[in-house]
Write an enzyme that holds these catalytic residues in place. Sequence first.
Site, PDB file in Angstrom:
ATOM      1  N   HIS A 173       0.842  -1.201   0.000  1.00 14.97           N
ATOM      2  CA  HIS A 173       0.000   0.000   0.000  1.00 14.97           C
ATOM      3  C   HIS A 173       0.879   1.253   0.000  1.00 14.97           C
ATOM      4  O   HIS A 173       0.635   2.187  -0.772  1.00 14.97           O
ATOM      5  CB  HIS A 173      -0.902  -0.032   1.239  1.00 14.97           C
ATOM      6  N   GLU A 174       1.898   1.270   0.840  1.00 21.49           N
ATOM      7  CA  GLU A 174       2.777   2.443   0.910  1.00 21.49           C
ATOM      8  C   GLU A 174       3.617   2.585  -0.353  1.00 21.49           C
ATOM      9  O   GLU A 174       3.916   3.700  -0.785  1.00 21.49           O
ATOM     10  CB  GLU A 174       3.673   2.360   2.148  1.00 21.49           C
ATOM     11  N   GLU A 255      -6.399   6.599  -1.198  1.00 14.65           N
ATOM     12  CA  GLU A 255      -6.359   5.419  -0.336  1.00 14.65           C
ATOM     13  C   GLU A 255      -6.998   4.215  -1.024  1.00 14.65           C
ATOM     14  O   GLU A 255      -6.495   3.093  -0.936  1.00 14.65           O
ATOM     15  CB  GLU A 255      -7.069   5.717   0.991  1.00 14.65           C
TER      16      GLU A 255
END
Length: 627
Positions: A173-174, A255
Amino acid sequence: MDFFEQQHRARRRTWLMLLLFVLAVAAIVAAFDLVCAIVYIWLFDVQILYSSSLLQQVPRSVYAWSTLGTLLVIGWGTASRLYQLSGGGVAVADLIGARHVKRDEPAERRLLNVVEEMALASGITVPLVFVMDDQHAINAFAAGYSPNEATVIVTRGALEQLNRDELQGVVAHEFSHILNGDMRLNIHLVGVIAGIVMIGSIGAFLMTGIRDGDDLRRAGTDIRVFLLGLLLWLIGSIGVLAGRLIKAVISREREFLADASAVQFTRNPDGIGGALFKIGRRGSTIAQRHAEELSHMCIGAPVNDYFEFAWFHDHPPLDDRIERLLGPGAKRLLGERMARAETAALAARGSPVVSEFVSPLYAPRAAAPAASLVESIGNPSSAHLDHARGILDAIPAEIRAAVGSEKGAEAALFALLLGEGELRKAQLALIGERSGAEVPAQSARFADALKPLGARARLPVLELVTPTLKRLPGPERDALLETIKAVIEADRKITLGEFVLLTLCRTPAVKYRGVDAVATEAAVVLSLLAHSGKGGMAAFDKGMAALGAAGGVLRSPAELNIGAVESALNELNLLAPLKKPLFIKACVATAMADDKLTLAEGELLRAICAALDSPLPPILETMEAVA
């Protein structure tokens, strides 16, 4: 949407952020001007109250000075925070008191392994990794100004409460934020928010009050100071609301994209899905005074949302994120599974998770052919991740452990450059002049250990040593770079592999909107590729045709010195994001003019892409190595 489109959108969001910032500043200035006008009437000319246009009766100088003062305060707040964070991700880690992760502790070593795998799969330099030891909730974020200068910061709770698959999902995700241009925007957003909340911060300080030397007490003893602080705090509330709204507009959809990208990278929706479920169950709140201004960077909301309106939430609801990843009913299934596994959590930590529901959207795909290299930029696949894991497993454990220290990292770096016989002796003597006797001996030992792996270990080892060497002070890095150049030039020639390594060891705003403006520089790089693959003029012409530029001049090998190529790459990096794919396609056309891609050509392509801040995953289809 590809990597370059994401970079382009990130720049467009920067302009949106600036527009919202200007509107917020205008609202704060208008509110402060109104307060100053009221104060002027109250103190100096009460008769104005009886005028039909009372605000117009206030001298213009009052509005001018109040506007100027407000702009100076906001500007100072933004500029000072951006200056404080000019060091990128490391500066953010220092701001929140995070500690650099070491390999000594098993949980931290597992995190480093996951980050290294993802970095090698993505084609970027391994980010520096930090942990917030005093935070036991589950959270993480990435920070930095470019993919090759990123940091990943996690809480102690993320290390202790997530299994390996979940941790890999969080890291993936990062990495989406790293690859999609979100980090630079996020740091700029921190500066913007710091400016527009500055007046409110001053008001809160005055309401708290500092009197009688070092005594700190409520300002009730001085009602005028307290009331002034209250007024400033109320005006500053406009900035707080505006800041929340700006972060929500900029961050919410990012996100969802990062969650989807995490599944694309790992092909395991349960990883990121399970991590989000645990965040919802065990919390992501960070007890840190900078949590609010950094909230838009985090995978989970680090502060409680007291606003009822979703417009002011910088993170979408966790239930919506989980449902998008795993489908309806996923949260219940995750809860049941976690309940069954609770007693065996420690024993099962790090074991593979068997998915009970995999969306067809994320079904495995065949590996992309070499001709699709451009599409792979910023989009590593599970095949790339498997390849990275295999390479890391093949690197000797002694070297994996040594790269965590400065001397060990230097030894591993020099090991990649060592020749044989008398040349090696001369190179080790040059290394010893800078580093003493320990590093040369270790370098020779590492070179022998890496020899069975061949040229394929060159870039992975380089990416492993880079995070440690990034921590060197500027003068020491410059001295190390000079030693690297001396070691490379010890035999009075520079091989293609050495050039790639030197280019990647050197760790921009848009200047050019079209490739025509950098056609000369493009010809230099395409000439290098044409000669490296021995394709000559035919390969060069194919590259120039793909670029859409006629009449380019093929440079001779003698003209392609390090300075000329570096200068060309620096200018090409100033291309607009959506123009870089055309040049990279031209590079691919040149390298594959003979319909094959050698390991040396693949490494050179990756070095060129790295210089353009366009991370290219490992090229799995390369053939034999060429010195």
